[in-house]
Design a protein around this motif. Structure first.
Motif, PDB file in Angstrom:
ATOM      1  N   ASN B 402      35.702  44.226   4.514  1.00 44.90           N
ATOM      2  CA  ASN B 402      36.875  44.834   3.896  1.00 44.90           C
ATOM      3  C   ASN B 402      37.908  45.233   4.921  1.00 44.90           C
ATOM      4  O   ASN B 402      37.668  46.103   5.746  1.00 44.90           O
ATOM      5  CB  ASN B 402      36.461  46.066   3.090  1.00 44.90           C
ATOM      6  CG  ASN B 402      35.731  45.673   1.839  1.00 44.90           C
ATOM      7  OD1 ASN B 402      36.321  45.177   0.892  1.00 44.90           O
ATOM      8  ND2 ASN B 402      34.429  45.855   1.845  1.00 44.90           N
ATOM      9  N   PRO B 403      39.071  44.608   4.873  1.00 48.83           N
ATOM     10  CA  PRO B 403      40.129  44.968   5.799  1.00 48.83           C
ATOM     11  C   PRO B 403      40.754  46.310   5.410  1.00 48.83           C
ATOM     12  O   PRO B 403      40.270  46.981   4.510  1.00 48.83           O
ATOM     13  CB  PRO B 403      41.126  43.834   5.657  1.00 48.83           C
ATOM     14  CG  PRO B 403      40.869  43.247   4.332  1.00 48.83           C
ATOM     15  CD  PRO B 403      39.453  43.516   3.982  1.00 48.83           C
ATOM     16  N   SER B 404      41.814  46.680   6.074  1.00 50.59           N
ATOM     17  CA  SER B 404      42.601  47.892   5.828  1.00 50.59           C
ATOM     18  C   SER B 404      41.903  49.141   6.327  1.00 50.59           C
ATOM     19  O   SER B 404      40.691  49.214   6.429  1.00 50.59           O
ATOM     20  CB  SER B 404      42.932  48.084   4.338  1.00 50.59           C
ATOM     21  OG  SER B 404      43.605  46.957   3.867  1.00 50.59           O
ATOM     22  N   SER B 410      41.834  48.177   0.048  1.00 51.30           N
ATOM     23  CA  SER B 410      41.410  46.976   0.754  1.00 51.30           C
ATOM     24  C   SER B 410      42.349  45.824   0.435  1.00 51.30           C
ATOM     25  O   SER B 410      42.537  45.469  -0.715  1.00 51.30           O
ATOM     26  CB  SER B 410      39.985  46.649   0.307  1.00 51.30           C
ATOM     27  OG  SER B 410      39.590  45.434   0.828  1.00 51.30           O
ATOM     28  N   ASN B 411      42.959  45.263   1.464  1.00 55.26           N
ATOM     29  CA  ASN B 411      43.985  44.247   1.239  1.00 55.26           C
ATOM     30  C   ASN B 411      43.741  43.066   2.162  1.00 55.26           C
ATOM     31  O   ASN B 411      43.599  43.225   3.374  1.00 55.26           O
ATOM     32  CB  ASN B 411      45.361  44.870   1.535  1.00 55.26           C
ATOM     33  CG  ASN B 411      46.477  43.929   1.191  1.00 55.26           C
ATOM     34  OD1 ASN B 411      46.226  42.756   0.850  1.00 55.26           O
ATOM     35  ND2 ASN B 411      47.690  44.398   1.267  1.00 55.26           N
ATOM     36  N   ILE B 412      43.710  41.895   1.572  1.00 56.86           N
ATOM     37  CA  ILE B 412      43.364  40.704   2.342  1.00 56.86           C
ATOM     38  C   ILE B 412      44.316  40.476   3.499  1.00 56.86           C
ATOM     39  O   ILE B 412      43.929  40.008   4.562  1.00 56.86           O
ATOM     40  CB  ILE B 412      43.353  39.474   1.405  1.00 56.86           C
ATOM     41  CG1 ILE B 412      42.007  39.392   0.714  1.00 56.86           C
ATOM     42  CG2 ILE B 412      43.639  38.203   2.148  1.00 56.86           C
ATOM     43  CD1 ILE B 412      41.733  38.116   0.032  1.00 56.86           C
TER      44      ILE B 412
END
Lengths: 606, 473
Positions: B402-404, B410-412
């Motif tokens: 999971n980014p961000s 969580s944003n790709i």
């Protein structure tokens, strides 16, 4: 209706929705609606003809009214919330995984309710923990899922330890056989009570294992918070039912009693009471609407526990009713907040206001949900709280009753705050283009509100089935006469109360429409005595709304500090280990080798 | 087929490879492939070398236990050669010697011979670990390894002094007919244990693990962290179940040290933020857990635990070797690199105990067997450490998927822009391992049949022989 088949369909549905989402994300999202709704409808129409037939080796189930009741609640919440998925799915970073985990966690809950065998139950339990744990980080916080997993693991491992203990001492992994044999071994029964109690508290989010709940519910994706709060915490209630009701309380006859209640149950009720108080106080001081509702779940888990621990028909019945009412109320409230967040992108109350104008239906849904959560007639939440209060007063449990009443009144303070801050007041300029959400999102919210209202006016339809559950658990049914419920010291006429309320509402509406309208002012239209205002937001009435009340307990010790310190201690232990053993100093390793040699040879040489 | 070939063939090819350096790589591939085939062809029994009757000559012992260990290790070694097919050329001779040493350690029935093979393997490992030119860490490993095996040798000397034999079967025979009392063997056992503890990664003599594995790439990591770790655990298990468990003092010492290793290992992993450190500390903790199982006479489960651990760690060290290190700089790295992300996640979940993976089977059955034995404290400790273990692995997986930042959805688009190149061959190896983890989790029965002899190791052929001879005086 073969329950094994239903569970397998849901499991396959989870996997299928993964691939459907890969093909088309909307298709995958709609498949979650299809599968969960299918499950709910099938179980509801076949409610009297459920049977089980083993389809997969080792996956053995046992049909019970208790399991059916819990499964219906869970399927209903999941199927209603799933209507949100098609709209939110595009915002999630792992679309296919979200849809798959959504259905797998549903299958897991239904599986664990119907499991006849501890190992099967544990496998499904872990399935739910892991799948939901992977959905939570799609929201705002990654740490939340770690805390969620850690607390869940404390619960599930305590339960696992208890399962093995029972197998060693009683020789069976069958849940219902083991609980039937347990009264014969009273010491073991106490240990099992405590171990399963830890699992119930951990999953239900009751004090002192409530810390994960505001984190996880508050930061989970908007479509998963209602499921977590309305659905998944009820797993803890199910485990609680196993030890408090399915397990014959004669197992604890050797223990002293308090106010005529076995001491273990009394301790549990006190913890339930603390949950209510802590949940209420913490909810009052939240700025984020989702966190506020999460703390209200802590508080409501206290009611569920207290009702169960009474182990009489009104208490357990009230607790079961509260499980449904709270699932509806908190589910609908979280969905309403989710709908607002869908349009505005925030759930912070100080950043919102005036949403009633663009989103009147959402406002109504939220209003009815919080009326139910606060236990005000004519909604479902009132009936269950009335039942629980009845039995508390009848048994004369002063302290617990005080906590329960405190929570009920305190909930007025916190549930109306989002109402005032989010929906009432004036819109912020940046939200001037906000519109009401899509009809497909309004539909499930509307249904949930209607059900909340119907069970508040006509609770007998749910209580009828609860009576079946009670009878299957060897508890006398609640006495129902027509539309009324017989309590210990009086009879409740929900329909009459609803009528009076309806009259009041009509009266208020007439006054509202006849009397002159209030003047609309801008949100930042604040005034001071000649001083220029640089930060009008701070003078917005929803900023520091309850500051005077919060100040009363702001400096009290918080349990989260204790947990933080435990985590800190584990980290320190690790750092010490690294310092002592793991440095790039060959001499150090050799030193340790010699030290350990000397130490263990001490006795041999002297 | 004679099991001697498993040792001799790689050794011979190692010599040959120095002559034909252009064919080095092919020789290594050939040797590992032939060894994999041989593993399935050898028959159980004791093999004498040079016509000397044991206990005088070198003898090899093949029973269910060593056959299982050989299969696991040789298959993984083949996998190791496949994934490093481009890099391995420089180290082909070393690889061949490693293969010799690994097979020798598992097969030998002679404690001195074991020392020789441990040294052989260790020297090869020292060379292999210099590949990133961090000579200081190799030097530390060398110092502690040499001192450790020196102490092991010291133990052998005093054992020979007391018992007059170093042949394992012979020694067990002498013990079982009370020619040698187990009590008198405390000192030699202690020395031997401490010598082995260095390689098995027991606290406090495992300082080398961090320095070596915290910088291991996709070649050194799977080798040292998975294959060699598994081999040493198998060897330790053989000696522990046949000798150490007989002596109460040594059992207590090992169990206490194992518990300390387990708890401290998990705590150290929990306090780490670098991926490889987390994995290596978790390996230490797992080693502690496995030694506990061996010392509790749960050989079957211990063997499965080794298998589960070796499989998972192979994938995890490979993946972490491909990534750079800091967990917080790699948020969402798996989104674009699913071909390493999915195997890594499944491996980690297997260790954490996700239902129906092999780690779950091992964990459940270990707890079950311990509690059945009316052992209540150790399962409780295992469960408490499992919570910590779960927490740090979940933290790792969740961050890598999971980014961000914390507090943001969580944003790709925030995902780390890092494309890991994974050749097809490596993908196949990872896929096979992952399928193994899942399959044996669902259907552990084949494993049970295969290692059922390992389960009854304590009634191994030697003891049965004595009973039939009636030599129980």
């Amino acid at each position: 209706m073969n329950i094994s088949l239903l569970i397998i369909i849901l499991l396959i549905g989870g996997i299928a929705s993964y691939f459907l989402t890969k093909v088309n994300e909307q298709l995958g999202a709609y498949s979650t609606i299809a599968f969960s709704l299918y499950g709910f409808i099938m179980l509801l129409i076949n409610i009297d003809s459920i049977y089980t037939e083993t389809l997969v080796p080792y996956m053995e189930f046992r049909v019970s009214e208790l399991a059916t009741y819990f499964s219906l609640v869970m399927l209903f919440i999941y199927s209603m919330v799933s209507f949100f998925n098609p709209f939110f799915i595009k915002k999630y970073s792992h679309k296919a995984a979200y849809n798959a985990f959504y259905l797998l966690s549903l299958a897991g809950t239904v599986g664990l309710f119907y499991a006849s065998n501890f190992i099967v139950m544990f496998i499904f339990w872990e399935l739910v923990v892991f799948t939901s744990m992977f959905i939570i980080p799609l929201g705002k916080s990654r740490n939340a899922s770690v805390v969620y997993y850690a607390v869940s693991a404390i619960g599930s491992f305590a339960m696992l330890y208890g399962m093995f203990l029972m197998f060693v001492k009683l020789g069976t992994f069958n849940i219902y056989e083991a609980f039937a044999l347990l009264p014969g071994n009273q010491n073991l029964a106490v240990i099992i009570y405590v171990l399963f109690g830890v699992a119930a508290f951990a999953k239900l989010g009751a004090y002192p294992l409530h810390i994960w709940l505001p984190l996880a519910h508050g930061s989970a994706p908007d479509t998963f918070s209602p499921v977590l709060s309305g659905g998944l915490v009820k797993m803890g209630a199910f485990v609680g039912m196993l030890t408090l009701v399915v397990l014959d309380q004669s197992a604890f006859s050797h223990l002293p009693t308090m106010f005529g209640i076995p001491i273990l149950n009394y301790v549990l009720m006190i913890l339930g009471g603390i949950s209510i108080v802590v949940g209420t106080l913490m909810a009052i001081s939240q700025d984020d609407a989702k966190k506020l509702l999460a703390y209200s779940s802590v508080s409501n888990s206290g009611y569920i526990l207290i009702g169960m621990a009474m182990a009489d028909s009104i208490g357990v019945g009230g607790s079961l009713f509260h499980i449904f009412a709270h699932a509806l109320g908190s589910g609908a409230a979280f969905m309403a907040i989710g709908a607002v967040s869908y349009r505005t992108g925030t759930t912070k109350m100080s950043e919102l206001g005036g949403m009633i104008h663009p989103m009147p239906v959402t406002y109504m849904v939220y209003l009815m949900a919080i009326i139910s959560l606060a236990g005000i007639p004519p909604m479902g939440g009132f009936i269950s709280k009335w039942l629980i209060f009845q039995t508390l007063i009848d048994k004369g449990l002063v302290f617990v009753a005080a906590a329960a009443f405190f929570g009920s009144i305190g909930s007025f303070l916190y549930v109306f705050r989002p109402l005032a801050a989010l929906f009432l007041g004036q819109k912020l300029p940046k939200h001037k283009d906000v519109k009401e959400v899509n009809i497909l999102m309004l539909l499930p919210m509307g249904i949930m509100s209607m059900v909340t209202f119907i069970i508040g006016v006509w609770p007998v339809i749910v209580l009828d089935y609860i009576n079946k559950v009670l009878v299957s658990l060897n508890i006398a049914p609640i006495i129902l006469e027509g539309f009324t419920i017989q309590g210990f010291n009086g009879t409740l006429h929900p329909a009459l109360i609803a009528g009076i309320f309806g009259f009041g509402v009509v009266l208020a509406a007439i006054m509202f429409f006849l009397l002159p309208k209030s003047r609309k002012v801008g949100l930042m239209d604040t005034y001071t005595a000649g001083e220029f205002i640089y930060t009008p937001e701070l003078l917005h009435y929803s900023a520091d709304f309850y500051a005077p009340i919060e100040r009363l307990y702001a400096k009290y010790p918080k349990l989260i500090d204790f947990y933080k310190s435990v985590v800190g201690k584990i980290k320190e232990l690790g750092e010490i280990g690294k310092y002592l053993f793991m440095r790039m100093k060959p001499a150090l390793s050799v030193l340790w080798l010699i030290v350990i040699l000397i130490l263990v040879m001490w006795g041999e040489l002297v | 087929m004679s099991p001697v070939l498993l040792i001799v063939l790689p050794l011979l090819l190692a010599f040959v490879s120095t002559l034909f350096s252009s064919q080095k790589k092919n020789l290594l591939i050939l040797a590992s492939l032939v060894n994999v085939a041989l593993v399935f062809m050898i028959e159980n029994g004791e093999v004498m070398i040079g016509g000397f009757q044991p206990p005088f000559g070198i003898s090899l012992l093949i029973d269910g236990y060593s056959a299982f260990a050989l299969t696991v290790v040789n298959l993984l070694f083949f996998g190791f050669v496949l994934i490093n097919v481009t890099k391995v050329k420089k180290y082909a001779t070393v690889g061949l010697i490693l293969l010799t040493g690994i097979n020798g350690m598992i097969l030998t029935n002679d404690l001195f011979n074991l020392f020789v093979f441990i040294e052989l393997t260790a020297i090869a490992t020292y060379i292999l670990t210099t590949n990133d030119e961090s000579y200081k860490s190799t030097f530390q490993y060398l110092v502690i390894g040499v001192v450790g095996s020196g102490i092991y040798l010291l133990g052998l000397m005093s054992l020979y002094n007391i018992a007059g034999t170093l042949n394992l079967s012979d020694l067990m025979l002498l013990i079982s007919i009370n020619v040698v009392s187990v009590k008198s063997l405390t000192i030699p056992f202690l020395f031997m244990f401490i010598g082995l503890a260095v390689e098995v990664k027991m606290i406090p003599v495992n300082g080398w693990v961090k320095t070596i594995l915290s910088r291991a790439d996709e070649m050194v990591g799977p080798m040292v962290g998975s294959i060699l770790a598994g081999t040493y655990l198998f060897v330790f298990g053989r000696i522990a179940t046949e000798l150490f468990t007989l002596n109460e003092t040594i059992t207590t010492v090992i169990v206490v040290l194992s518990l300390v290793t387990l708890i401290t290992g998990e705590a150290m992993a929990f306090s780490s933020k670098k991926i490889r450190e987390i994995i290596l500390y978790s390996s230490i903790a797992q080693a502690g857990l496995i030694t506990i199982l061996f010392m509790s006479n749960l050989t079957y489960l211990a063997v499965l635990a080794v298998l589960s651990n070796v499989l998972s760690k192979f994938v995890m060290y490979y993946t972490s070797g491909k990534l750079n290190d800091e967990m917080d700089n790699l948020k969402g790295v798996f989104i674009k690199n699913k071909c390493v992300g999915i195997p890594f996640t499944i491996s980690a979940l297997s260790i954490v105990g996700f239902p129906l993976f092999i780690g779950f089977y091992v964990k459940m059955n270990s707890l079950y067997s311990l509690i059945i034995m009316e052992e209540y404290l150790i399962p409780a400790i295992i469960l408490i450490t499992a919570v910590i273990e779960g927490a740090y692995f979940i933290r790792l997986i969740v961050k890598l998927w999971n980014p961000s930042n914390e507090g943001v959805k969580s944003n790709i688009e925030d995902a780390v822009d890092l494309n890991i190149e994974v050749p097809v061959l490596n993908r196949v190896v990872m896929a096979v391992i992952v399928v193994t983890i899942i399959t044996f989790g669902f259907m552990p029965t084949p494993l049970k049949d295969f290692s059922v002899e390992a389960n009854s190791l304590n009634e191994s052929s030697v003891i049965r022989e004595i009973e039939t001879l009636g030599g129980n005086n």
